[in-house]
Motif scaffolding. Structure first.
Motif, mmCIF file in Angstrom:
data_model
loop_
_atom_site.group_PDB
_atom_site.id
_atom_site.type_symbol
_atom_site.label_atom_id
_atom_site.label_comp_id
_atom_site.label_asym_id
_atom_site.label_seq_id
_atom_site.Cartn_x
_atom_site.Cartn_y
_atom_site.Cartn_z
ATOM 1 N N THR A 164 0.835 -1.195 0.000
ATOM 2 C CA THR A 164 0.000 0.000 0.000
ATOM 3 C C THR A 164 0.872 1.248 0.000
ATOM 4 O O THR A 164 1.956 1.265 0.597
ATOM 5 N N TYR A 165 0.380 2.293 -0.685
ATOM 6 C CA TYR A 165 1.152 3.523 -0.821
ATOM 7 C C TYR A 165 0.276 4.740 -0.532
ATOM 8 O O TYR A 165 -0.933 4.716 -0.741
ATOM 9 N N THR A 166 0.947 5.799 -0.084
ATOM 10 C CA THR A 166 0.268 7.072 0.126
ATOM 11 C C THR A 166 0.293 7.859 -1.187
ATOM 12 O O THR A 166 0.871 7.420 -2.185
ATOM 13 N N SER A 167 -0.281 9.037 -1.173
ATOM 14 C CA SER A 167 -0.342 9.858 -2.383
ATOM 15 C C SER A 167 1.036 10.306 -2.863
ATOM 16 O O SER A 167 1.204 10.697 -4.022
ATOM 17 N N THR A 168 2.043 10.231 -1.990
ATOM 18 C CA THR A 168 3.410 10.605 -2.358
ATOM 19 C C THR A 168 4.246 9.377 -2.703
ATOM 20 O O THR A 168 5.477 9.463 -2.790
ATOM 21 N N TYR A 169 3.586 8.227 -2.868
ATOM 22 C CA TYR A 169 4.216 6.966 -3.251
ATOM 23 C C TYR A 169 5.134 6.395 -2.171
ATOM 24 O O TYR A 169 6.002 5.569 -2.448
ATOM 25 N N ALA A 191 5.467 9.140 -17.890
ATOM 26 C CA ALA A 191 6.334 10.259 -17.521
ATOM 27 C C ALA A 191 7.115 10.872 -18.686
ATOM 28 O O ALA A 191 7.265 12.110 -18.741
ATOM 29 N N PRO A 192 7.612 10.096 -19.661
ATOM 30 C CA PRO A 192 8.362 10.718 -20.765
ATOM 31 C C PRO A 192 7.491 11.459 -21.787
ATOM 32 O O PRO A 192 8.034 12.143 -22.673
ATOM 33 N N ASP A 193 6.171 11.322 -21.736
ATOM 34 C CA ASP A 193 5.300 11.987 -22.714
ATOM 35 C C ASP A 193 5.433 13.501 -22.630
ATOM 36 O O ASP A 193 5.840 14.066 -21.604
ATOM 37 N N LYS A 194 5.037 14.149 -23.736
ATOM 38 C CA LYS A 194 5.015 15.604 -23.808
ATOM 39 C C LYS A 194 3.568 16.071 -23.962
ATOM 40 O O LYS A 194 2.653 15.269 -24.131
ATOM 41 N N ASN A 195 3.382 17.373 -23.902
ATOM 42 C CA ASN A 195 2.044 17.940 -23.998
ATOM 43 C C ASN A 195 1.402 17.582 -25.341
ATOM 44 O O ASN A 195 1.864 18.010 -26.400
ATOM 45 N N GLY A 196 0.365 16.763 -25.274
ATOM 46 C CA GLY A 196 -0.337 16.362 -26.488
ATOM 47 C C GLY A 196 0.422 15.371 -27.347
ATOM 48 O O GLY A 196 0.085 15.186 -28.519
ATOM 49 N N ARG A 258 -12.344 -2.598 -11.674
ATOM 50 C CA ARG A 258 -12.430 -1.198 -11.296
ATOM 51 C C ARG A 258 -11.875 -1.015 -9.892
ATOM 52 O O ARG A 258 -12.077 -1.857 -9.007
ATOM 53 N N GLY A 259 -11.193 0.083 -9.684
ATOM 54 C CA GLY A 259 -10.590 0.342 -8.377
ATOM 55 C C GLY A 259 -9.142 -0.101 -8.276
ATOM 56 O O GLY A 259 -8.408 0.377 -7.408
ATOM 57 N N ASP A 260 -8.695 -0.998 -9.167
ATOM 58 C CA ASP A 260 -7.287 -1.401 -9.159
ATOM 59 C C ASP A 260 -6.424 -0.229 -9.594
ATOM 60 O O ASP A 260 -6.795 0.543 -10.488
ATOM 61 N N ASN A 261 -5.248 -0.102 -8.972
ATOM 62 C CA ASN A 261 -4.290 0.932 -9.374
ATOM 63 C C ASN A 261 -2.859 0.392 -9.289
ATOM 64 O O ASN A 261 -1.952 1.057 -8.801
ATOM 65 N N LYS A 262 -2.679 -0.826 -9.806
ATOM 66 C CA LYS A 262 -1.399 -1.533 -9.709
ATOM 67 C C LYS A 262 -0.289 -0.878 -10.521
ATOM 68 O O LYS A 262 0.895 -1.084 -10.248
ATOM 69 N N GLY A 263 -0.659 -0.105 -11.520
ATOM 70 C CA GLY A 263 0.330 0.430 -12.453
ATOM 71 C C GLY A 263 1.346 1.372 -11.861
ATOM 72 O O GLY A 263 2.399 1.604 -12.469
ATOM 73 N N ILE A 264 1.070 1.919 -10.692
ATOM 74 C CA ILE A 264 1.989 2.898 -10.107
ATOM 75 C C ILE A 264 3.362 2.309 -9.795
ATOM 76 O O ILE A 264 4.336 3.051 -9.694
ATOM 77 N N THR A 265 3.455 0.983 -9.642
ATOM 78 C CA THR A 265 4.745 0.367 -9.296
ATOM 79 C C THR A 265 5.400 -0.313 -10.497
ATOM 80 O O THR A 265 6.323 -1.127 -10.332
ATOM 81 N N VAL A 266 4.939 0.014 -11.694
ATOM 82 C CA VAL A 266 5.511 -0.567 -12.914
ATOM 83 C C VAL A 266 6.453 0.459 -13.559
ATOM 84 O O VAL A 266 6.097 1.644 -13.666
ATOM 85 N N PRO A 267 7.663 0.006 -14.003
ATOM 86 C CA PRO A 267 8.260 -1.308 -13.772
ATOM 87 C C PRO A 267 8.798 -1.424 -12.353
ATOM 88 O O PRO A 267 9.099 -0.403 -11.710
ATOM 89 N N GLY A 268 8.937 -2.645 -11.897
ATOM 90 C CA GLY A 268 9.366 -2.851 -10.515
ATOM 91 C C GLY A 268 10.771 -2.365 -10.216
ATOM 92 O O GLY A 268 11.142 -2.153 -9.066
ATOM 93 N N SER A 269 11.550 -2.127 -11.262
ATOM 94 C CA SER A 269 12.928 -1.669 -11.073
ATOM 95 C C SER A 269 13.010 -0.167 -10.825
ATOM 96 O O SER A 269 14.079 0.352 -10.483
ATOM 97 N N ALA A 270 11.894 0.532 -11.013
ATOM 98 C CA ALA A 270 11.883 1.991 -10.833
ATOM 99 C C ALA A 270 11.095 2.361 -9.581
ATOM 100 O O ALA A 270 10.317 1.567 -9.045
ATOM 101 N N ALA A 271 11.323 3.572 -9.113
ATOM 102 C CA ALA A 271 10.587 4.048 -7.936
ATOM 103 C C ALA A 271 9.106 4.160 -8.276
ATOM 104 O O ALA A 271 8.741 4.538 -9.391
#
Length: 289
Positions: A164-169, A191-196, A258-271
């Motif tokens: 489990t994680y807080t809003s600041t990860y 994260a690497p995306d640009k505006n639009g 619905r309600g899952d938010n597993k993607g925040i820890t992908v990839p596992g090698s990154a923060a």
């Protein structure tokens, strides 16, 4: 003599009937309202909010951001201000998508009606038909609408690592506000995306892991600005993709419900959150191309 009395009695009866009819037609007398033949959830038009959901009598219904997973979380004292709504009747509104109406059984056994999987509530402060005084309360209660492009969840983050994680990860517990689609599925930015500019999706392989979120620009909860939405074309998969503050929005295929938010820890090698962060109303505008 008998005939004379009968004629007088008949005259008196006629006068009584006329007086009674006149009295009933007097506009100062209370009248019985016509029968309301509506059943189930109805659609109503509001000058500020557009099309909204109501009960059969026109009383406004609401979504609760904490219920993004489809499970009612307003219980006990919460119900004093937000009574649950339930109707076993199918909607008679021909403009309502009946396939998006359902019900859920609460932990105490009571049933509650749902729309797009969101349990529906009343607001105790709405005294009259058409009142919409509960929208935006606490930044987590929103008038129920059939045409949201985005919704807001207020839930616990649980990564693919099951931590489990807080809003600041940071590891810990606590509710986090983040964007979902209209059915409670979590949305992410790359994260690497640009505006639009979608820099991730090169073809069907990437699309199969992080599908782009396709949606028209319709409406958003009142804590968001509709002007923050945009649509881009992802040529590699020939799809339109919704953006928020310039960030292209994605699903994570492993969020199976619905309600899952597993993607925040992908990839596992990154923060956590460094590559695929959740998106919120406080997210900064995407950097320019």
């Amino acid at each position: 003599m008998l005939i004379y009395l009968k004629r007088n009695l008949l005259a008196v009866l006629c006068i009584a009937v006329v007086l009674t009819a006149c009295k009933k037609s007097n506009s100062d007398e209370p009248t019985t309202p016509p029968n309301n033949n509506n059943k189930g959830i109805q659609l109503a038009s509001d000058a500020k909010f557009g099309t909204v959901l109501t009960n059969k009598d026109g009383k406004t219904l609401y979504f609760f951001a904490n219920d993004a997973a489809g499970v009612p979380t307003c219980t006990n004292g919460c119900e004093t201000n937000w009574p649950l709504y339930y109707s076993a009747d199918a909607s008679t509104d021909l403009n309502l998508n009946k396939a998006e109406v359902g019900e859920v059984t609460r932990t105490d056994g009571r049933k509650q009606s749902t729309y797009r999987g969101y349990p529906l509530y009343y607001f105790s402060g709405d005294a009259a038909k058409g009142d919409i005084k509960g929208d935006g309360v606490g930044g987590i209660w929103f008038v129920a609408k059939p045409d949201y492009s985005l919704m807001l969840a207020n839930a616990q983050l649980v990564g693919a690592d099951t931590k489990t994680y807080t809003s600041t990860y940071v590891e810990g517990t606590g509710l986090t506000k983040y964007l979902t689609d209209a059915f409670g599925r979590t949305l992410y930015a790359f994260a690497p995306d640009k505006n639009g500019l979608n820099t991730y999706t090169k073809g069907t392989t990437q699309e199969g892991i992080w599908p782009v979120y396709t949606s028209e620009i319709q409406n958003v909860p009142s804590v968001m600005a509709k002007t923050d939405l945009g649509v881009i074309t992802v040529a590699s998969v020939n799809k339109k993709q919704l953006t928020y503050k310039g960030w292209p929005l994605y699903y994570f295929a492993s969020d199976t419900k619905r309600g899952d938010n597993k993607g925040i820890t992908v990839p596992g090698s990154a923060a956590p959150g460094s590559v695929w962060p959740y998106v919120s109303t406080t997210t900064s505008v995407a950097p320019a191309q």
